[in-house]
Design a protein around this motif. Structure first.
Motif, PDB file in Angstrom:
ATOM      1  N   GLU A  97      11.120 -13.928  -1.767  1.00 51.17           N
ATOM      2  CA  GLU A  97      10.904 -14.720  -2.984  1.00 51.17           C
ATOM      3  C   GLU A  97       9.717 -15.678  -2.859  1.00 51.17           C
ATOM      4  O   GLU A  97       8.892 -15.775  -3.772  1.00 51.17           O
ATOM      5  CB  GLU A  97      12.174 -15.516  -3.305  1.00 51.17           C
ATOM      6  N   TRP A  98       9.622 -16.392  -1.721  1.00 47.39           N
ATOM      7  CA  TRP A  98       8.637 -17.471  -1.615  1.00 47.39           C
ATOM      8  C   TRP A  98       7.552 -17.238  -0.560  1.00 47.39           C
ATOM      9  O   TRP A  98       6.668 -18.077  -0.402  1.00 47.39           O
ATOM     10  CB  TRP A  98       9.353 -18.793  -1.301  1.00 47.39           C
ATOM     11  N   GLY A  99       7.643 -16.136   0.176  1.00 47.82           N
ATOM     12  CA  GLY A  99       6.656 -15.890   1.220  1.00 47.82           C
ATOM     13  C   GLY A  99       6.745 -16.925   2.322  1.00 47.82           C
ATOM     14  O   GLY A  99       7.807 -17.509   2.573  1.00 47.82           O
ATOM     15  N   ARG A 100       5.612 -17.185   2.954  1.00 47.28           N
ATOM     16  CA  ARG A 100       5.628 -18.111   4.093  1.00 47.28           C
ATOM     17  C   ARG A 100       5.976 -19.539   3.688  1.00 47.28           C
ATOM     18  O   ARG A 100       6.330 -20.363   4.532  1.00 47.28           O
ATOM     19  CB  ARG A 100       4.281 -18.068   4.809  1.00 47.28           C
ATOM     20  N   ASP A 101       5.896 -19.861   2.394  1.00 50.17           N
ATOM     21  CA  ASP A 101       6.262 -21.215   1.938  1.00 50.17           C
ATOM     22  C   ASP A 101       7.759 -21.475   2.058  1.00 50.17           C
ATOM     23  O   ASP A 101       8.198 -22.629   1.945  1.00 50.17           O
ATOM     24  CB  ASP A 101       5.832 -21.414   0.479  1.00 50.17           C
ATOM     25  N   CYS A 102       8.543 -20.429   2.295  1.00 51.25           N
ATOM     26  CA  CYS A 102       9.997 -20.618   2.369  1.00 51.25           C
ATOM     27  C   CYS A 102      10.394 -21.519   3.532  1.00 51.25           C
ATOM     28  O   CYS A 102      11.437 -22.177   3.479  1.00 51.25           O
ATOM     29  CB  CYS A 102      10.695 -19.267   2.492  1.00 51.25           C
ATOM     30  N   VAL A 103       9.582 -21.567   4.596  1.00 51.57           N
ATOM     31  CA  VAL A 103       9.986 -22.323   5.783  1.00 51.57           C
ATOM     32  C   VAL A 103      10.133 -23.815   5.491  1.00 51.57           C
ATOM     33  O   VAL A 103      10.918 -24.505   6.142  1.00 51.57           O
ATOM     34  CB  VAL A 103       8.996 -22.102   6.951  1.00 51.57           C
ATOM     35  N   SER A 104       9.402 -24.317   4.510  1.00 48.24           N
ATOM     36  CA  SER A 104       9.510 -25.738   4.185  1.00 48.24           C
ATOM     37  C   SER A 104      10.859 -26.072   3.556  1.00 48.24           C
ATOM     38  O   SER A 104      11.240 -27.244   3.471  1.00 48.24           O
ATOM     39  CB  SER A 104       8.380 -26.146   3.227  1.00 48.24           C
ATOM     40  N   ARG A 105      11.610 -25.053   3.127  1.00 43.97           N
ATOM     41  CA  ARG A 105      12.914 -25.270   2.515  1.00 43.97           C
ATOM     42  C   ARG A 105      14.047 -25.216   3.540  1.00 43.97           C
ATOM     43  O   ARG A 105      15.183 -25.563   3.224  1.00 43.97           O
ATOM     44  CB  ARG A 105      13.185 -24.198   1.446  1.00 43.97           C
ATOM     45  N   PHE A 106      13.745 -24.761   4.754  1.00 46.59           N
ATOM     46  CA  PHE A 106      14.803 -24.554   5.749  1.00 46.59           C
ATOM     47  C   PHE A 106      15.135 -25.841   6.486  1.00 46.59           C
ATOM     48  O   PHE A 106      14.249 -26.528   6.990  1.00 46.59           O
ATOM     49  CB  PHE A 106      14.388 -23.499   6.772  1.00 46.59           C
ATOM     50  N   ASN A 107      16.423 -26.132   6.566  1.00 43.68           N
ATOM     51  CA  ASN A 107      16.925 -27.212   7.414  1.00 43.68           C
ATOM     52  C   ASN A 107      17.668 -26.532   8.554  1.00 43.68           C
ATOM     53  O   ASN A 107      18.778 -26.045   8.376  1.00 43.68           O
ATOM     54  CB  ASN A 107      17.858 -28.125   6.608  1.00 43.68           C
ATOM     55  N   GLY A 108      17.050 -26.485   9.721  1.00 48.62           N
ATOM     56  CA  GLY A 108      17.715 -25.800  10.813  1.00 48.62           C
ATOM     57  C   GLY A 108      16.834 -25.633  12.028  1.00 48.62           C
ATOM     58  O   GLY A 108      15.785 -26.265  12.153  1.00 48.62           O
ATOM     59  N   MET A 109      17.293 -24.778  12.923  1.00 47.37           N
ATOM     60  CA  MET A 109      16.534 -24.429  14.122  1.00 47.37           C
ATOM     61  C   MET A 109      16.372 -22.916  14.110  1.00 47.37           C
ATOM     62  O   MET A 109      17.343 -22.181  13.922  1.00 47.37           O
ATOM     63  CB  MET A 109      17.256 -24.902  15.385  1.00 47.37           C
ATOM     64  N   PHE A 110      15.144 -22.456  14.314  1.00 44.80           N
ATOM     65  CA  PHE A 110      14.930 -21.027  14.140  1.00 44.80           C
ATOM     66  C   PHE A 110      13.622 -20.577  14.787  1.00 44.80           C
ATOM     67  O   PHE A 110      12.684 -21.352  14.989  1.00 44.80           O
ATOM     68  CB  PHE A 110      14.882 -20.667  12.642  1.00 44.80           C
ATOM     69  N   ALA A 111      13.622 -19.312  15.151  1.00 33.46           N
ATOM     70  CA  ALA A 111      12.407 -18.609  15.556  1.00 33.46           C
ATOM     71  C   ALA A 111      12.610 -17.177  15.087  1.00 33.46           C
ATOM     72  O   ALA A 111      13.607 -16.542  15.452  1.00 33.46           O
ATOM     73  CB  ALA A 111      12.219 -18.666  17.071  1.00 33.46           C
ATOM     74  N   PHE A 112      11.709 -16.674  14.255  1.00 33.56           N
ATOM     75  CA  PHE A 112      11.928 -15.333  13.738  1.00 33.56           C
ATOM     76  C   PHE A 112      10.601 -14.610  13.509  1.00 33.56           C
ATOM     77  O   PHE A 112       9.525 -15.216  13.448  1.00 33.56           O
ATOM     78  CB  PHE A 112      12.772 -15.343  12.458  1.00 33.56           C
ATOM     79  N   ALA A 113      10.730 -13.285  13.417  1.00 29.73           N
ATOM     80  CA  ALA A 113       9.582 -12.418  13.160  1.00 29.73           C
ATOM     81  C   ALA A 113       9.803 -11.693  11.839  1.00 29.73           C
ATOM     82  O   ALA A 113      10.923 -11.253  11.542  1.00 29.73           O
ATOM     83  CB  ALA A 113       9.411 -11.409  14.290  1.00 29.73           C
ATOM     84  N   ILE A 114       8.748 -11.578  11.077  1.00 33.55           N
ATOM     85  CA  ILE A 114       8.770 -10.876   9.799  1.00 33.55           C
ATOM     86  C   ILE A 114       7.681  -9.801   9.810  1.00 33.55           C
ATOM     87  O   ILE A 114       6.508 -10.104  10.094  1.00 33.55           O
ATOM     88  CB  ILE A 114       8.509 -11.842   8.627  1.00 33.55           C
ATOM     89  N   TRP A 115       8.075  -8.571   9.550  1.00 34.15           N
ATOM     90  CA  TRP A 115       7.083  -7.532   9.278  1.00 34.15           C
ATOM     91  C   TRP A 115       7.025  -7.349   7.767  1.00 34.15           C
ATOM     92  O   TRP A 115       8.004  -6.970   7.136  1.00 34.15           O
ATOM     93  CB  TRP A 115       7.444  -6.216   9.955  1.00 34.15           C
ATOM     94  N   ASP A 116       5.878  -7.684   7.178  1.00 34.00           N
ATOM     95  CA  ASP A 116       5.693  -7.623   5.728  1.00 34.00           C
ATOM     96  C   ASP A 116       4.778  -6.449   5.405  1.00 34.00           C
ATOM     97  O   ASP A 116       3.559  -6.511   5.606  1.00 34.00           O
ATOM     98  CB  ASP A 116       5.097  -8.945   5.222  1.00 34.00           C
ATOM     99  N   LYS A 117       5.375  -5.379   4.915  1.00 41.78           N
ATOM    100  CA  LYS A 117       4.596  -4.183   4.589  1.00 41.78           C
ATOM    101  C   LYS A 117       3.588  -4.445   3.483  1.00 41.78           C
ATOM    102  O   LYS A 117       2.523  -3.822   3.434  1.00 41.78           O
ATOM    103  CB  LYS A 117       5.533  -3.044   4.154  1.00 41.78           C
ATOM    104  N   ARG A 118       3.924  -5.364   2.602  1.00 38.19           N
ATOM    105  CA  ARG A 118       3.037  -5.656   1.475  1.00 38.19           C
ATOM    106  C   ARG A 118       1.682  -6.163   1.943  1.00 38.19           C
ATOM    107  O   ARG A 118       0.661  -5.927   1.310  1.00 38.19           O
ATOM    108  CB  ARG A 118       3.700  -6.684   0.551  1.00 38.19           C
ATOM    109  N   GLU A 119       1.677  -6.875   3.071  1.00 37.60           N
ATOM    110  CA  GLU A 119       0.433  -7.427   3.612  1.00 37.60           C
ATOM    111  C   GLU A 119      -0.005  -6.720   4.887  1.00 37.60           C
ATOM    112  O   GLU A 119      -1.048  -7.063   5.451  1.00 37.60           O
ATOM    113  CB  GLU A 119       0.610  -8.923   3.890  1.00 37.60           C
TER     114      GLU A 119
END
Length: 453
Positions: free
Chosen positions: A110-132
């Motif tokens: 929905e929000w692309g890389r801007d989504c991370v600013s909405r997260f309250n938590g601890m995380f490390a993740f990988a995204i494969w985005d076919k669109r890009e």
């Protein structure tokens, strides 16, 4: 915790699923509840799962979006995932599980890389985005969850631990001499280097983008930074107390969301005691764990190192189900090989009792609350801060603390120790490394309080 790993062949060559499995096998301890793989020609993502929320197969990873365009391999926990899920459902997204992982996936859609600013938590993740046709690596604001990456030739690798990367045949085990100089100065590594040349630690609060066909050098963007400033119009102290109380309760309550049993470390100090007190209000008879020392040969100040009496008093006060273990001479030596294998680098602050108490807790629960970070947030160890009370300017502040943080070898002797390889490390200026730790932050430095913050 979970474990993630991956391969991105930038020249378009197919990924070996055998090698990818080796990379996740070596970090199986991070996720004993399941494994998963996603391969599509030149990209491969692996995952080891520790199931905490929604234990069903619906939480299996790597996770693919409904349109098949985005793939996620994720380690962490998003504490506000339920609020985000409701927002995404209102926008038309459908969910197949109750996991926070799927919230992360749909948030990216929905929000692309801007989504991370909405997260309250601890995380490390990988995204494969076919669109890009791009791989993205993302790490939480304070870097709680680890994420390493490296590139040899046209092979880009990443993993939750360095050992996952080193399972790939393209990887090399060469010592990073510049990182070694940094370590022997600070007893820590402040840059993104590791002791293995070419393996880097993704900075906290960062999004890295790696493009197909690129040279493997990530485009790294920082999405957040702390900013400590005294308010221009201070409120009544009681309002600050009330807000701190609300935030503490909210933080603990959010971290109690789990489909497995959880417990808490309890040392008898303020940090773990506070968390246990708040958690016990919502979880009656929560299990607590502490580690003590055999005092039969102890004397003087050593007698204060054992905190079992204080922990037992707190356990009685909050009615916890309490477990203890006692460490004896030889226990440190016995655990060092395994401990070194898991922490990978000898960073300051690693404590072998933590290793043992974690083993104790793992026999009863899958998740524990920890008071780690309390001193950093609330100004513990006050002798660290007196240098900040009188500073002429930022450079004076750095000069005072740089001398303090030369923990192993000072500048007067470091050149002698590194004389055989000095030509290879002489361009490393540890004072600049230390200065840059603080220089990038948006701080207003006018009063003693500003420097202490």
């Amino acid at each position: 915790m979970c474990g993630i790993a991956g391969i991105f062949n930038l020249n378009g060559e197919p990924v070996s699923s055998v090698i990818l499995r080796k990379m996740t096998d070596v970090i199986a301890h991070r996720g004993p509840d399941g494994e998963g793989f996603y391969t599509d020609s030149f990209i491969g993502l692996g995952h080891r799962r520790l199931a905490i929320i929604d234990l069903s197969p619906a939480g299996h990873q790597p996770m693919v979006s409904n349109d098949g365009q985005v793939v996620l391999s994720y380690n962490g926990e998003i504490y506000n995932f339920q609020e985000l899920r409701a927002e995404l459902e209102a926008l038309g997204h459908q969910f197949r599980s109750r996991t926070d992982s799927e919230v992360v996936l749909n948030a990216w859609v929905e929000w692309g890389r801007d989504c991370v600013s909405r997260f309250n938590g601890m995380f490390a993740f990988a995204i494969w985005d076919k669109r890009e046709q791009s791989l993205f690596l993302i790490r939480d604001r304070y870097g709680i969850k680890p994420l390493y990456y490296a590139c040899w030739g046209q092979t880009f690798l990443f993993g939750s631990e360095q050992k996952a990367i080193l399972e790939h045949p393209a990887a090399r085990r060469d010592l990073d001499k510049k990182a070694l100089l940094e370590y022997f100065t600070f007893q820590n590594i402040f840059t993104n280097r590791t002791l293995i040349e070419n393996i880097k630690l993704l900075p906290s609060a960062s999004v890295a983008c790696i493009l197909l066909g690129s040279d493997g050098n990530p485009q790294i963007t920082q999405y957040w930074d702390y900013c400590f400033r005294e308010p221009d119009n201070p409120k009544d102290i009681r309002e600050y107390h009330e807000e701190l109380d609300r935030l503490m309760r909210q933080a603990v309550s959010r971290q109690l969301v789990s489909d497995v049993e959880l417990g808490a470390y309890l040392s008898g100090g303020m940090d773990s005691g506070t968390l246990t007190a708040l958690a016990a209000r919502e979880l009656p008879y929560i299990k607590t764990f502490t580690c003590g020392f055999d005092l039969s040969s102890a004397s003087g100040i050593e007698l204060s190192f054992d905190e079992r009496t204080k922990a037992e008093a707190m356990s009685a006060r909050f009615k916890t189900e309490h477990y203890e273990m006692v460490l004896k001479a030889g226990d440190m030596e016995r655990c060092l090989p395994k401990m070194a294998y898991h922490i990978e680098e000898p960073r300051v602050g690693q404590s072998y009792p933590n290793y043992y108490v974690a083993q104790l807790a793992s026999k009863f629960v899958k998740v524990v609350l920890s008071g780690a970070g309390g001193d950093e947030l609330f100004g513990g160890y006050p002798w660290r801060y007196y240098r900040a009370t009188v500073c002429d300017n930022f450079e004076h502040y750095i000069d005072q603390y740089y001398v303090f943080w030369q923990r192993l070898i000072d500048n007067q002797n470091i050149k002698k120790v590194f004389a055989p390889i000095w030509d290879e490390v002489k361009d490393v200026w540890t004072s600049d490394i230390f200065r840059n730790v603080f220089l990038t932050h948006d701080n207003q430095l006018e009063r003693p309080e500003d420097y202490i913050n």
